[in-house]
Each structure stands twice: as C-alpha cells, then as structure tokens.
Design a protein around this motif. Structure first.
Motif, PDB file in Angstrom:
ATOM      1  N   GLU A   1       0.835  -1.175   0.000  1.00 10.99           N
ATOM      2  CA  GLU A   1       0.000   0.000   0.000  1.00 10.99           C
ATOM      3  C   GLU A   1       0.882   1.242   0.000  1.00 10.99           C
ATOM      4  OE1 GLU A   1      -3.152   0.015   2.911  1.00 10.99           O
ATOM      5  OE2 GLU A   1      -3.260  -2.149   2.803  1.00 10.99           O
ATOM      6  N   THR A   2       0.388   2.279  -0.661  1.00 15.44           N
ATOM      7  CA  THR A   2       1.132   3.523  -0.759  1.00 15.44           C
ATOM      8  C   THR A   2       0.555   4.554   0.202  1.00 15.44           C
ATOM      9  OG1 THR A   2       1.540   3.099  -3.088  1.00 15.44           O
ATOM     10  CG2 THR A   2       1.854   5.355  -2.330  1.00 15.44           C
ATOM     11  N   MET A   3       1.427   5.144   1.000  1.00 17.05           N
ATOM     12  CA  MET A   3       1.005   6.193   1.917  1.00 17.05           C
ATOM     13  C   MET A   3       0.989   7.511   1.161  1.00 17.05           C
ATOM     14  SD  MET A   3       0.061   6.707   4.896  1.00 17.05           S
ATOM     15  CE  MET A   3       0.112   7.604   6.387  1.00 17.05           C
ATOM     16  N   LEU A   4      -0.159   8.202   1.160  1.00 14.48           N
ATOM     17  CA  LEU A   4      -0.264   9.479   0.467  1.00 14.48           C
ATOM     18  C   LEU A   4       0.402  10.585   1.267  1.00 14.48           C
ATOM     19  CD1 LEU A   4      -3.995   9.319  -0.662  1.00 14.48           C
ATOM     20  CD2 LEU A   4      -1.977   8.937  -2.079  1.00 14.48           C
ATOM     21  N   THR A   5       0.972  11.532   0.551  1.00 14.59           N
ATOM     22  CA  THR A   5       1.547  12.707   1.204  1.00 14.59           C
ATOM     23  C   THR A   5       0.437  13.738   1.397  1.00 14.59           C
ATOM     24  OG1 THR A   5       2.054  13.845  -0.861  1.00 14.59           O
ATOM     25  CG2 THR A   5       3.739  12.331   0.011  1.00 14.59           C
ATOM     26  N   ILE A   6       0.711  14.742   2.202  1.00 15.90           N
ATOM     27  CA  ILE A   6      -0.247  15.826   2.409  1.00 15.90           C
ATOM     28  C   ILE A   6      -0.576  16.497   1.075  1.00 15.90           C
ATOM     29  CG2 ILE A   6      -0.537  18.127   3.419  1.00 15.90           C
ATOM     30  CD1 ILE A   6       0.936  17.075   5.897  1.00 15.90           C
ATOM     31  N   GLU A   7       0.429  16.718   0.258  1.00 12.47           N
ATOM     32  CA  GLU A   7       0.215  17.365  -1.036  1.00 12.47           C
ATOM     33  C   GLU A   7      -0.684  16.514  -1.937  1.00 12.47           C
ATOM     34  OE1 GLU A   7       3.319  16.994   0.325  1.00 12.47           O
ATOM     35  OE2 GLU A   7       3.522  19.077   0.970  1.00 12.47           O
ATOM     36  N   GLU A   8      -0.487  15.202  -1.921  1.00 18.70           N
ATOM     37  CA  GLU A   8      -1.318  14.316  -2.743  1.00 18.70           C
ATOM     38  C   GLU A   8      -2.768  14.314  -2.266  1.00 18.70           C
ATOM     39  OE1 GLU A   8       1.895  10.962  -4.197  1.00 18.70           O
ATOM     40  OE2 GLU A   8       1.127  10.854  -2.143  1.00 18.70           O
ATOM     41  N   ILE A   9      -2.948  14.367  -0.957  1.00 19.69           N
ATOM     42  CA  ILE A   9      -4.307  14.422  -0.407  1.00 19.69           C
ATOM     43  C   ILE A   9      -4.969  15.735  -0.809  1.00 19.69           C
ATOM     44  CG2 ILE A   9      -5.662  14.553   1.725  1.00 19.69           C
ATOM     45  CD1 ILE A   9      -3.525  12.621   2.940  1.00 19.69           C
ATOM     46  N   ARG A  10      -4.262  16.848  -0.651  1.00 23.30           N
ATOM     47  CA  ARG A  10      -4.820  18.156  -1.037  1.00 23.30           C
ATOM     48  C   ARG A  10      -5.189  18.173  -2.514  1.00 23.30           C
ATOM     49  NH1 ARG A  10      -0.273  21.468   1.980  1.00 23.30           N
ATOM     50  NH2 ARG A  10      -1.159  21.482   4.065  1.00 23.30           N
ATOM     51  N   ASP A  11      -4.303  17.665  -3.359  1.00 20.70           N
ATOM     52  CA  ASP A  11      -4.568  17.632  -4.802  1.00 20.70           C
ATOM     53  C   ASP A  11      -5.792  16.778  -5.121  1.00 20.70           C
ATOM     54  OD1 ASP A  11      -2.397  19.276  -5.230  1.00 20.70           O
ATOM     55  OD2 ASP A  11      -1.081  17.659  -5.925  1.00 20.70           O
ATOM     56  N   ALA A  12      -5.937  15.657  -4.425  1.00 22.27           N
ATOM     57  CA  ALA A  12      -7.069  14.763  -4.664  1.00 22.27           C
ATOM     58  C   ALA A  12      -8.384  15.421  -4.263  1.00 22.27           C
ATOM     59  CB  ALA A  12      -6.884  13.453  -3.910  1.00 22.27           C
ATOM     60  N   VAL A  13      -8.388  16.146  -3.148  1.00 21.80           N
ATOM     61  CA  VAL A  13      -9.610  16.787  -2.661  1.00 21.80           C
ATOM     62  C   VAL A  13      -9.957  18.003  -3.499  1.00 21.80           C
ATOM     63  CG1 VAL A  13     -10.650  18.025  -0.719  1.00 21.80           C
ATOM     64  CG2 VAL A  13      -9.356  15.912  -0.324  1.00 21.80           C
TER      65      VAL A  13
END
Length: 133
Positions: A1-13
């Motif tokens: 499993e890949t742990m998302l970074t804060i930046e990836e979470i922000r981009d996804a939202v």
C-alpha cells in the motif's frame, strides 16, 4: 500500500471540482428537487443544528430536518439559510416539511442520507448526546 503525502491528499480533494447535487423528481410538488452533497463542515453543521432543536422537539422531526437542510439549488447551494436579518429560513422550511407525507419525506431523506454518509441511528445518537449536556 502507498502512503499518500499531504500534497497528494490536497490535490485529490481540491482537484475533484465542486460537489454536484442529486436531482430527484417529486411529481407531487410539481417538478424536481436537488439534494445537496454536503462537505464535512456542512454535515457537522447539520448535526450541531439538530442538537439545538432536540430539546424543543424531543427528537421528533429528524427526517424532515435533514431534508430541509439538504434541499439546494442546481449549484449545490442550500435553499434555506439563516438570513442577515435573523430570520431562520431552515426552521420555516422544516416546519412546512413536517406536514408532508411520511413516505415522501422518507424517500428524500433516504437518498440524502445515502449520498452524505448519514448513518442509521444518527438521530438517536444526536438525541442522546444532547440529553447529556
């Protein structure tokens, strides 16, 4: 499993675009209605507002309360709001909807609950929490 970074979470939202309401035909009312897809703050606001109403209603009217809270326009903006002059449009709409047929309100409520993650028993949990305060 890949742990998302804060930046990836922000981009996804933020990259998903605006929330799109659900359109439901209500022939009895003469047309279609839109049911809001709530963000996390709006859902919290709904739950907090219900908690304020519990004492006066003894928990009666929860489904109509949720429907009144979730009715929106085609841009996912609530139809009922607290106005600057202190008038509470949500309460007026809620009072109106409480007189509608249970089957109609229940049908809209079930759809609103499903798209917004409102779980069975949320009304009882909110009532119990308010009773403790």
């Amino acid at each position: 499993e890949t742990m998302l970074t804060i930046e990836e979470i922000r981009d996804a939202v933020t990259g998903k675009g605006p929330l799109v309401p659900l359109c439901i035909p209500v022939p009895k009312w003469g047309g279609d209605i839109f049911v809001m897809r709530m963000n996390a703050d709006q859902l919290d606001g709904l739950q907090m507002a219900w908690g304020r109403h519990i004492e006066e209603t003894k928990g009666v009217g929860y489904r109509a309360f949720v429907v009144a809270w979730c009715l929106c326009d085609e841009n996912n903006q609530p139809l009922a709001r607290d106005r600057d002059d202190g008038e509470n449009e949500h309460t007026k709409l809620w009072d109106t909807l409480r007189g509608e047929s249970a089957s109609l309100i229940d049908g809209v409520y079930e759809r609103a609950a499903k798209i917004n993650g409102i779980m069975p028993g949320d009304d009882e949990a909110a009532t119990e929490a308010a009773a403790k305060n």
